[in-house]
Write a protein that holds these residues in place. Structure first.
Motif, mmCIF file in Angstrom:
data_model
loop_
_atom_site.group_PDB
_atom_site.id
_atom_site.type_symbol
_atom_site.label_atom_id
_atom_site.label_comp_id
_atom_site.label_asym_id
_atom_site.label_seq_id
_atom_site.Cartn_x
_atom_site.Cartn_y
_atom_site.Cartn_z
ATOM 1 N N ASN A 127 36.301 48.293 38.249
ATOM 2 C CA ASN A 127 36.101 46.900 38.652
ATOM 3 C C ASN A 127 37.387 46.080 38.641
ATOM 4 O OD1 ASN A 127 33.221 47.145 38.945
ATOM 5 N ND2 ASN A 127 33.111 47.228 36.709
ATOM 6 N N ALA A 128 38.522 46.749 38.562
ATOM 7 C CA ALA A 128 39.800 46.047 38.467
ATOM 8 C C ALA A 128 40.102 45.255 39.730
ATOM 9 C CB ALA A 128 40.922 47.041 38.198
ATOM 10 N N TYR A 129 40.836 44.165 39.542
ATOM 11 C CA TYR A 129 41.283 43.322 40.649
ATOM 12 C C TYR A 129 42.639 43.863 41.119
ATOM 13 C CZ TYR A 129 41.843 38.991 43.331
ATOM 14 O OH TYR A 129 41.967 38.070 44.344
ATOM 15 N N ILE A 130 42.718 44.311 42.362
ATOM 16 C CA ILE A 130 43.916 45.005 42.874
ATOM 17 C C ILE A 130 44.712 44.075 43.785
ATOM 18 C CG2 ILE A 130 44.787 47.020 44.105
ATOM 19 C CD1 ILE A 130 43.169 47.891 41.724
ATOM 20 N N THR A 131 45.974 43.852 43.427
ATOM 21 C CA THR A 131 46.859 43.015 44.231
ATOM 22 C C THR A 131 48.065 43.833 44.702
ATOM 23 O OG1 THR A 131 46.245 41.062 42.946
ATOM 24 C CG2 THR A 131 48.246 40.909 44.245
ATOM 25 N N ILE A 132 48.383 43.713 45.972
ATOM 26 C CA ILE A 132 49.514 44.436 46.560
ATOM 27 C C ILE A 132 50.614 43.433 46.907
ATOM 28 C CG2 ILE A 132 50.242 46.124 48.285
ATOM 29 C CD1 ILE A 132 47.877 47.102 46.624
ATOM 30 N N ILE A 141 47.098 46.467 54.990
ATOM 31 C CA ILE A 141 46.855 46.701 53.560
ATOM 32 C C ILE A 141 45.518 46.096 53.131
ATOM 33 C CG2 ILE A 141 47.669 46.180 51.229
ATOM 34 C CD1 ILE A 141 50.509 46.291 52.318
ATOM 35 N N ALA A 142 45.199 44.950 53.691
ATOM 36 C CA ALA A 142 43.941 44.277 53.322
ATOM 37 C C ALA A 142 42.715 45.119 53.661
ATOM 38 C CB ALA A 142 43.856 42.916 54.026
ATOM 39 N N GLU A 143 42.869 46.063 54.592
ATOM 40 C CA GLU A 143 41.765 46.937 54.990
ATOM 41 C C GLU A 143 41.570 48.111 54.028
ATOM 42 O OE1 GLU A 143 39.708 46.271 57.519
ATOM 43 O OE2 GLU A 143 40.848 44.421 57.836
ATOM 44 N N ILE A 144 42.542 48.344 53.135
ATOM 45 C CA ILE A 144 42.416 49.468 52.194
ATOM 46 C C ILE A 144 41.271 49.185 51.227
ATOM 47 C CG2 ILE A 144 43.555 50.768 50.330
ATOM 48 C CD1 ILE A 144 46.230 50.212 51.709
ATOM 49 N N GLU A 145 40.396 50.133 51.094
ATOM 50 C CA GLU A 145 39.235 49.960 50.218
ATOM 51 C C GLU A 145 39.676 49.736 48.775
ATOM 52 O OE1 GLU A 145 35.141 52.311 48.936
ATOM 53 O OE2 GLU A 145 36.361 53.084 50.585
ATOM 54 N N GLY A 146 39.162 48.654 48.176
ATOM 55 C CA GLY A 146 39.477 48.353 46.789
ATOM 56 C C GLY A 146 40.527 47.276 46.615
ATOM 57 N N VAL A 147 41.292 46.965 47.674
ATOM 58 C CA VAL A 147 42.317 45.930 47.578
ATOM 59 C C VAL A 147 41.667 44.545 47.634
ATOM 60 C CG1 VAL A 147 44.292 44.853 48.757
ATOM 61 C CG2 VAL A 147 44.192 47.330 48.515
ATOM 62 N N ASP A 148 42.084 43.656 46.714
ATOM 63 C CA ASP A 148 41.501 42.316 46.634
ATOM 64 C C ASP A 148 42.429 41.220 47.143
ATOM 65 O OD1 ASP A 148 38.917 42.872 45.141
ATOM 66 O OD2 ASP A 148 40.398 43.817 43.831
ATOM 67 N N MET A 149 43.747 41.447 47.008
ATOM 68 C CA MET A 149 44.674 40.410 47.434
ATOM 69 C C MET A 149 45.995 41.032 47.876
ATOM 70 S SD MET A 149 45.593 36.813 45.542
ATOM 71 C CE MET A 149 46.447 37.506 44.146
ATOM 72 N N VAL A 150 46.591 40.430 48.911
ATOM 73 C CA VAL A 150 47.893 40.859 49.417
ATOM 74 C C VAL A 150 48.805 39.642 49.430
ATOM 75 C CG1 VAL A 150 49.147 41.949 51.317
ATOM 76 C CG2 VAL A 150 46.746 42.549 50.907
ATOM 77 N N PRO A 161 34.060 40.682 49.166
ATOM 78 C CA PRO A 161 33.890 41.745 50.176
ATOM 79 C C PRO A 161 35.172 41.994 50.991
ATOM 80 C CG PRO A 161 32.089 40.160 50.271
ATOM 81 C CD PRO A 161 33.112 39.588 49.357
ATOM 82 N N LYS A 162 36.000 40.961 51.156
ATOM 83 C CA LYS A 162 37.203 41.092 51.982
ATOM 84 C C LYS A 162 38.425 40.622 51.206
ATOM 85 C CE LYS A 162 38.807 39.904 56.665
ATOM 86 N NZ LYS A 162 39.139 41.272 57.039
ATOM 87 N N ALA A 163 39.528 41.351 51.352
ATOM 88 C CA ALA A 163 40.762 41.003 50.641
ATOM 89 C C ALA A 163 41.329 39.669 51.138
ATOM 90 C CB ALA A 163 41.799 42.100 50.826
ATOM 91 N N VAL A 164 41.906 38.928 50.207
ATOM 92 C CA VAL A 164 42.572 37.662 50.520
ATOM 93 C C VAL A 164 44.039 37.951 50.821
ATOM 94 C CG1 VAL A 164 43.207 35.381 49.641
ATOM 95 C CG2 VAL A 164 41.023 36.410 48.981
#
Length: 439
Positions: free
Chosen positions: A70-75, A87-96, A116-119
């Motif tokens: 359940n981690a919040y993933i930021t790139i 990158i925002a389309e990668i499953e599990g990514v929450d923010m770029v 549901p969708k990365a910011v």
């Protein structure tokens, strides 16, 4: 207390920035933990220079979610600036976060709820062109990587860095010296100066205000730092006055890493590099004349469009005859939005791989010859905080990697040692002399 973990891809500059971002989280009340510790937030700092940025990013995201589903993933990082939507389309990514936003990361992470969708927070790279943000690594290595310059004004045809990091800009000499003094006070013995185009240091708000040589002279006076290492400097910016100064310096070590990229003047022209190989030869000759024991590392790219078999052999022979110590070999790969990606004369992937292998073998030959030339001498080694099979490692001033029996008392100490033999792993065995050079 919320937990945050980091993963860094790419260069020393990225490591300095990751460490600085880590301190932002610490100041905000987070605990920085190991990647495998199941953090609440994962920050992945990406690179656009090496191959398969997308593939590597996906793999690290997947690994992070394995440890903390359940981690919040930021790139963040160069790849995030260049390809935020991808990158925002990668499953599990929450923010770029783009280049201008990554140091405001704590502001953006106010809620750890996975949507549901990365910011995406990313703006045109032109917006960061006059904005230098200082960074340095501390606490995670014996050496500190100190960022003094960012961005690049050199439009090499294969490179995306100007698109990812913007134009050349620097800190002030006063700020760098103050930061170096703070680092020295923390007990760190060695600073590695980092930047995208380090030798271009001195540009602020689009105007040149200082030279890299001015910074070198100022840092040489900083008390408490035993060693200062220049991470990488373009051959056309490595002046004779810098070489002469390092030769007699109190703190700058006899080690230069100088990008070449090709030993063929034809290919250097296609790459739009700002020198020809004759200048490179002069730089190496000057260094070796003034600092015979100096370690010289070289960046080289194989498989650039238009590189024929003869061009590659030209590079190979040029490097073989140069008095250098090791190579960093990169296999050319096409990058969108670069001139080289549109060039004719594409080199087959298998040919690129073969050329890479040949230069790796040459690099090992060069490194061994350099290490052999140092056997029998006494070197000053800064020992790292590592342990492998009962051994610890460190580097001499001129970047010879040595190993000794692990002793926790020697961590972050500079010891005088005899360099006695090369191990099967290619490291140098040492025996200790009695003198402790630094406490």
């Amino acid at each position: 207390m919320k937990k945050v973990a980091f993963y860094t891809l790419g260069c020393k500059l990225n490591f300095s920035e990751t460490s600085t971002i880590g301190r932002l989280f610490t100041d905000a009340g987070y605990a920085v933990v190991d990647f495998t510790a199941g953090a609440d937030v994962y920050v992945i700092n990406t690179c656009s220079v090496t191959d398969h940025a997308d593939k590597k990013c996906r793999k690290v995201v997947k690994e992070a979610l394995k440890y903390s589903p359940n981690a919040y993933i930021t790139i963040v990082g160069c790849y995030a600036q260049l390809k935020p939507t991808e990158i925002a389309e990668i499953e599990g990514v929450d923010m770029v976060l783009g280049a201008a936003e990554k140091f405001r990361i704590v502001e953006f992470i106010s809620d750890l709820t996975k949507a549901p969708k990365a910011v995406v927070h990313q703006q045109n790279i032109e917006k960061v062109n006059h904005n230098f943000i200082a960074a340095y690594s501390i606490g995670d290595r014996t050496r500190t990587f100190l960022k003094v310059q960012d961005g690049c004004d050199y439009p090499c045809t294969y490179c995306t860095i100007p698109l990812a990091r913007g134009g050349s800009r620097s800190d002030t000499i006063e700020n760098v010296v103050n930061r170096a003094q703070q680092i020295a006070a923390s007990g760190v013995k060695e600073i590695v100066l980092t930047g995208v185009n380090l030798g271009d240091f001195g540009i602020r708000n689009g105007q040149r205000e200082d030279k890299f040589f001015d910074l070198v002279k100022a840092l040489d006076e900083v008390e408490g730092i035993e060693r200062i290492r220049i991470s990488s400097i373009e051959p056309n910016l490595l002046s004779d006055e810098i070489i002469r100064f390092v030769a007699g310096s109190k703190r700058f070590v006899p080690h230069f890493h100088i990008p070449l990229q090709s030993g063929s003047n034809k290919i250097l022209g296609l790459m739009r590099r700002r020198y020809q190989r004759e200048l490179y030869t002069e730089r190496v000759a000057t260094i070796k004349a003034l600092i015979p024991n100096c370690c010289i590392g070289v960046d080289v790219i194989v498989g650039f469009p238009g590189e024929t078999h003869e061009d590659f052999l030209d590079t190979y022979q040029f490097l073989n005859e140069l008095d250098i110590s090791y190579l960093h070999v990169f296999t050319y790969s096409e990058r969108e939005q670069t001139a080289a990606a549109e060039m004719k004369g594409r080199v087959a992937g298998s040919t690129r791989a073969d050329r890479n292998k040949m230069l790796h073998i040459l690099s090992e030959k060069k490194r061994r010859a350099f290490y052999e030339s140092q056997l029998g001498s006494v070197g000053e080694v800064l020992f790292e905080d590592d342990q492998k099979s009962g051994f610890m490692h460190g580097f001499t001033k001129n970047y010879v990697k040595v190993r000794a029996k692990y002793d926790p008392v020697m961590v972050n100490e500079i010891k005088s040692v005899h360099l006695v033999a090369i191990t099967a792993e290619g490291e140098v065995e040492v025996t200790e002399t009695e003198q402790v050079l630094a406490h």
